[in-house]
Design an enzyme around this catalytic site. Structure first.
Site, PDB file in Angstrom:
ATOM      1  CE  LYS A  55      -3.544  -2.723  -0.041  1.00  0.00           C
ATOM      2  NZ  LYS A  55      -4.389  -3.260   0.563  1.00  0.00           N
TER       3      LYS A  55
HETATM    4  C1  LIG Z   1      -5.658  -4.277   1.440  1.00  0.00           C
HETATM    5  C2  LIG Z   1      -7.141  -3.824   1.143  1.00  0.00           C
HETATM    6  C3  LIG Z   1      -7.851  -4.152   2.365  1.00  0.00           C
HETATM    7  C4  LIG Z   1      -7.351  -4.981   3.403  1.00  0.00           C
HETATM    8  O1  LIG Z   1      -6.247  -4.604   4.167  1.00  0.00           O
HETATM    9  P1  LIG Z   1      -5.367  -5.382   5.054  1.00  0.00           P
HETATM   10  O2  LIG Z   1      -4.285  -4.276   5.634  1.00  0.00           O
HETATM   11  O3  LIG Z   1      -4.529  -6.314   3.693  1.00  0.00           O
HETATM   12  O4  LIG Z   1      -6.057  -6.243   6.046  1.00  0.00           O
HETATM   13  C5  LIG Z   1      -9.046  -3.877   2.310  1.00  0.00           C
HETATM   14  N1  LIG Z   1      -9.690  -2.984   1.106  1.00  0.00           N
HETATM   15  C6  LIG Z   1      -8.928  -2.656   0.102  1.00  0.00           C
HETATM   16  C7  LIG Z   1      -9.630  -1.978  -1.026  1.00  0.00           C
HETATM   17  C8  LIG Z   1      -7.508  -3.120   0.257  1.00  0.00           C
HETATM   18  O5  LIG Z   1      -6.755  -2.877  -1.001  1.00  0.00           O
END
Ligand SMILES: *Cc1c(COP(=O)(O)O)cnc(C)c1O
Length: 377
Positions: free
Chosen positions: A180
């Site tokens: 991210k």
């Molecule tokens: C990555 C992601 C999540 C979940 O996040 P994690 O930290 O991996 O649990 C939820 N929604 C979206 C759109 C994502 O890309």
């Protein structure tokens, strides 16, 4: 293999984490409070609650919104399954509403048509980092007596008509997974524009424990006493990881700028390739691009995926419509429900995008895409 996303860790990040190891606090301590303040500063000044993942953030946010059995939650389907499953786990009925064909974000008209008298939350996703169409979505949610939740796992640092992500919805959830826009290894946060939602989120993150004697039911039990008024879980982000988050946040603007540069470089390199469509950006959006969602228009998405993988380019597909997952299919959700999301998925291919990607890497990936379609240099 060149990955599609990767963290950028500096020596300052390493020092920030190792410094915490020498303190009394490994889990909830001063680094968590500081990280929450630092997050608040980039999210419009609203309160932030740090949690252990983006998924935990969604669970906490839906719980803070009071989501439960007998309630409907409207969810955009072009997303990681957690946006929908966190609401389903709380017992809510998930209603998928289609996305706009350009951005892949929740379409306000589709969301409006999906509202019922039992809708408590409308959940949009800042797909690829592009903010949701917040104003009409917030207005229609409010009219229905529901809250607007923005899954901003892709978009921290982005703005919409000058307003930062975090300021656009009642509840905003973030993810700090390594791919991210900034990372704490695993981690996430809930940003709330209302004090009661913030209090609910803090409570759910920490088992629902009440330590304030003024509101305890049994305050005379003893000085050690703490009690639970509503169920919660342990979603506390450790100080160790919060320190990494604060250190990463000092580079958020640089990350966002570099991501935008790479995005523009792909756009320019692929503009004349008629077999593909480059990502759309609405007027007023300054996305914090998380993905570069290329769309393959001639039906050869899978072939291009396999071609690029064979050349060590770690492309990805984001995302299978959430209701195609067997867990939703088994509940009766049928293919065909959201045609725009399904078409977007059938064309979509994420090209590598992360701050440390070099211009030469971008050019190499774009050249391979051109080569595949027979547009040689
Ligand atoms: C990555 C992601 C999540 C979940 O996040 P994690 O930290 O991996 O649990 C939820 N929604 C979206 C759109 C994502 O890309």
């Amino acid at each position: 293999m060149l990955p599609y996303g990767r963290q950028s860790i500096s020596s300052a990040d390493v020092e920030a984490v190792t410094a915490v190891l020498g303190t009394d606090w490994l889990t909830t301590g001063p680094a968590v409070s500081r990280f929450e303040e630092d997050l608040s500063a980039v999210c419009g000044g609203h309160r932030a609650v740090a949690v252990t993942s983006g998924t935990a953030a969604l669970h906490v946010a839906y719980a803070a919104a009071g989501v439960g059995p007998g309630q409907d939650v409207v969810v955009a389907p072009l997303t990681f399954v957690a946006t929908a499953s966190a609401a389903a786990l709380l017992g809510a009925n998930v209603i998928f509403a289609d996305v706009s064909e350009d951005t892949g974000n929740l379409d306000p008209d589709a969301a409006k048509a999906a509202l019922t008298s039992s809708t408590t939350v409308v959940a949009g996703v800042d797909y690829a980092g592009h903010p949701i169409d917040a104003d009409p979505l917030r207005a229609l949610a409010q009219e229905a007596g529901a809250l607007l939740l923005e899954d901003a796992a892709h978009s921290v640092g982005g703005t919409w008509h000058g307003r930062p992500v975090g300021d656009l919805a009642d509840l905003t959830t973030l993810s700090f997974f390594p791919t991210k826009n900034l990372t704490t290894a695993e981690g996430g946060a809930v940003v709330s524009t209302r004090a009661d939602l913030d209090a609910g989120a803090r409570s759910f993150r920490n088992h629902g424990l009440v330590r304030d004697k003024a509101v305890q039911r049994f305050p005379d039990e003893g000085p050690w006493h703490q009690e639970v008024h509503a169920f919660g879980l342990n979603y506390r982000l450790p100080d160790l990881l919060a320190a990494l988050g604060s250190s990463q946040l000092t580079r958020l603007a640089a990350f966002t700028a570099r991501r935008a540069e790479i995005h523009a470089r792909y756009d320019a390199a692929l503009a004349d390739v008629s077999e593909v469509r480059t990502p759309s950006r609405r007027e007023g959006a300054e996305p914090a691009w998380h993905l570069y969602p290329l769309r393959v228009l001639d039906g050869r998405r899978r072939e291009l995926f396999e071609f690029l993988r064979s050349r060590e380019i770690g492309v990805q597909v984001n995302y299978i419509p959430a209701y195609w997952h067997p867990v939703f299919a088994d509940l009766g959700y049928r293919r065909g429900l959201c045609p725009n999301a399904e078409e977007y998925y059938s064309q979509q291919l994420s090209l590598p995008l992360f701050p440390d990607l070099t211009d030469a890497d971008v050019d190499r990936v774009a050249a391979l895409v051109r080569e595949f379609f027979g547009h040689g240099e």
